[in-house]
Design a protein around this motif. Structure first.
Motif, PDB file in Angstrom:
ATOM      1  N   SER A   1      24.315 -35.854  20.652  1.00 60.05           N
ATOM      2  CA  SER A   1      24.621 -37.278  20.658  1.00 60.05           C
ATOM      3  C   SER A   1      23.872 -38.003  21.765  1.00 60.05           C
ATOM      4  O   SER A   1      23.817 -37.532  22.905  1.00 60.05           O
TER       5      SER A   1
ATOM      6  N   LEU B   1      24.032 -37.889  12.956  1.00 61.10           N
ATOM      7  CA  LEU B   1      25.464 -37.997  12.684  1.00 61.10           C
ATOM      8  C   LEU B   1      26.283 -37.992  13.974  1.00 61.10           C
ATOM      9  O   LEU B   1      27.210 -38.794  14.128  1.00 61.10           O
ATOM     10  N   SER B   2      25.956 -37.115  14.911  1.00 62.76           N
ATOM     11  CA  SER B   2      26.693 -37.062  16.181  1.00 62.76           C
ATOM     12  C   SER B   2      26.624 -38.391  16.913  1.00 62.76           C
ATOM     13  O   SER B   2      27.630 -38.878  17.442  1.00 62.76           O
TER      14      SER B   2
ATOM     15  N   MET C   1      28.713 -41.129  14.958  1.00 66.67           N
ATOM     16  CA  MET C   1      30.149 -40.943  15.131  1.00 66.67           C
ATOM     17  C   MET C   1      30.577 -41.255  16.565  1.00 66.67           C
ATOM     18  O   MET C   1      31.631 -41.850  16.789  1.00 66.67           O
ATOM     19  N   ASP C   2      29.770 -40.868  17.540  1.00 71.62           N
ATOM     20  CA  ASP C   2      30.093 -41.188  18.931  1.00 71.62           C
ATOM     21  C   ASP C   2      30.045 -42.687  19.191  1.00 71.62           C
ATOM     22  O   ASP C   2      30.770 -43.195  20.043  1.00 71.62           O
TER      23      ASP C   2
ATOM     24  N   VAL D   1      31.153 -44.959  17.192  1.00 72.86           N
ATOM     25  CA  VAL D   1      32.494 -45.405  16.816  1.00 72.86           C
ATOM     26  C   VAL D   1      33.509 -44.968  17.864  1.00 72.86           C
ATOM     27  O   VAL D   1      34.396 -45.732  18.250  1.00 72.86           O
TER      28      VAL D   1
ATOM     29  N   SER E   1      28.884 -48.583  13.689  1.00 73.62           N
ATOM     30  CA  SER E   1      27.634 -47.836  13.541  1.00 73.62           C
ATOM     31  C   SER E   1      27.210 -47.775  12.080  1.00 73.62           C
ATOM     32  O   SER E   1      28.032 -47.839  11.171  1.00 73.62           O
TER      33      SER E   1
ATOM     34  N   TYR F   1      29.986 -38.451   4.048  1.00 72.77           N
ATOM     35  CA  TYR F   1      30.365 -39.604   4.872  1.00 72.77           C
ATOM     36  C   TYR F   1      30.443 -40.910   4.085  1.00 72.77           C
ATOM     37  O   TYR F   1      31.003 -41.887   4.576  1.00 72.77           O
TER      38      TYR F   1
ATOM     39  N   MET G   1      34.171 -41.707   3.730  1.00 71.28           N
ATOM     40  CA  MET G   1      35.006 -41.857   4.925  1.00 71.28           C
ATOM     41  C   MET G   1      35.755 -43.179   4.905  1.00 71.28           C
ATOM     42  O   MET G   1      35.213 -44.186   4.479  1.00 71.28           O
TER      43      MET G   1
ATOM     44  N   PHE H   1      31.983 -47.649  10.293  1.00 76.09           N
ATOM     45  CA  PHE H   1      30.943 -46.634  10.114  1.00 76.09           C
ATOM     46  C   PHE H   1      30.453 -46.762   8.682  1.00 76.09           C
ATOM     47  O   PHE H   1      31.235 -46.670   7.738  1.00 76.09           O
TER      48      PHE H   1
END
Length: 186
Positions: free
Chosen positions: A96, A127-128, A131-132, A134, A140, A162, A165, A171
């Motif tokens: 990330s 992806l990391s 998600m981080d 958010v 994001s 995803y 989600m 996201f």
């Protein structure tokens, strides 16, 4: 909406060896350059968040081969991707771009409320980071046509997971064209 476009892990080492990932990254580079140019015109900040490992790094104890060793040319942002003087280069030690960097503080200083993630690899660092974003209270977006994974199947299956989600609109997955249209409308 104030956006920051993050270009994840497009370093020289990616373009110096032959793999599906490097070929796909090279193929998407002209489209990425156009996206970055248009994003800048619309007021988006651009950040190159790139792998920057130390020799003997813990991360290389798995199947990952040593690459992007800090201080080497291979760890520098890829020359194929157009960088401007106002763009930020953010070396990172892990997946990330938020982990143990000042990305959170930088985005807040700039008044950014949405992190737009491009680059490699869709299923790991892209992806990391998304998600981080958010987890740090930023919206994001993963730009699905400006990311690549180790195979087309891995890329697509990651995106498909995803898409379902329940975090929308915090996201999202979007194409480059759809995101730029949304940015223009703001």
């Amino acid at each position: 909406m104030k956006a920051a476009i993050l270009v994840i892990d497009l370093v020289q080492d990616v373009f110096w060896h032959d793999s599906y990932l490097s070929r796909t990254a090279l193929e998407m580079t002209p489209r990425l350059n156009s996206f970055l140019a248009e994003g800048r015109k619309l007021g988006a900040k651009v950040i190159f968040a790139t792998d920057s490992f130390l020799e003997g790094d813990f991360i290389f104890q798995g199947r990952m081969k040593p690459h992007a060793i800090r201080g080497t040319k291979g760890a520098e942002p890829a020359e194929e991707v157009e960088r401007k003087p106002e763009d930020l280069w953010l070396p990172k030690r892990r997946f990330s771009a938020f982990f143990k960097t000042d990305l959170d503080q930088t985005l807040r200083l700039w008044g950014v409320d949405i992190a737009v993630v491009t680059g490699i690899a869709t299923h790991i660092c892209v992806l990391s980071t998304a998600m981080d974003a958010v987890a740090h209270d930023f919206r994001s977006v993963i730009i699905e046509d400006l990311c690549a994974a180790t195979s087309p199947e891995v890329h697509q299956s990651t995106l498909d997971i995803y898409r379902r989600m329940p975090l929308d609109p915090l996201f999202r997955l979007m194409t480059a064209e759809a995101f730029l249209e949304e940015l223009k409308a703001c």
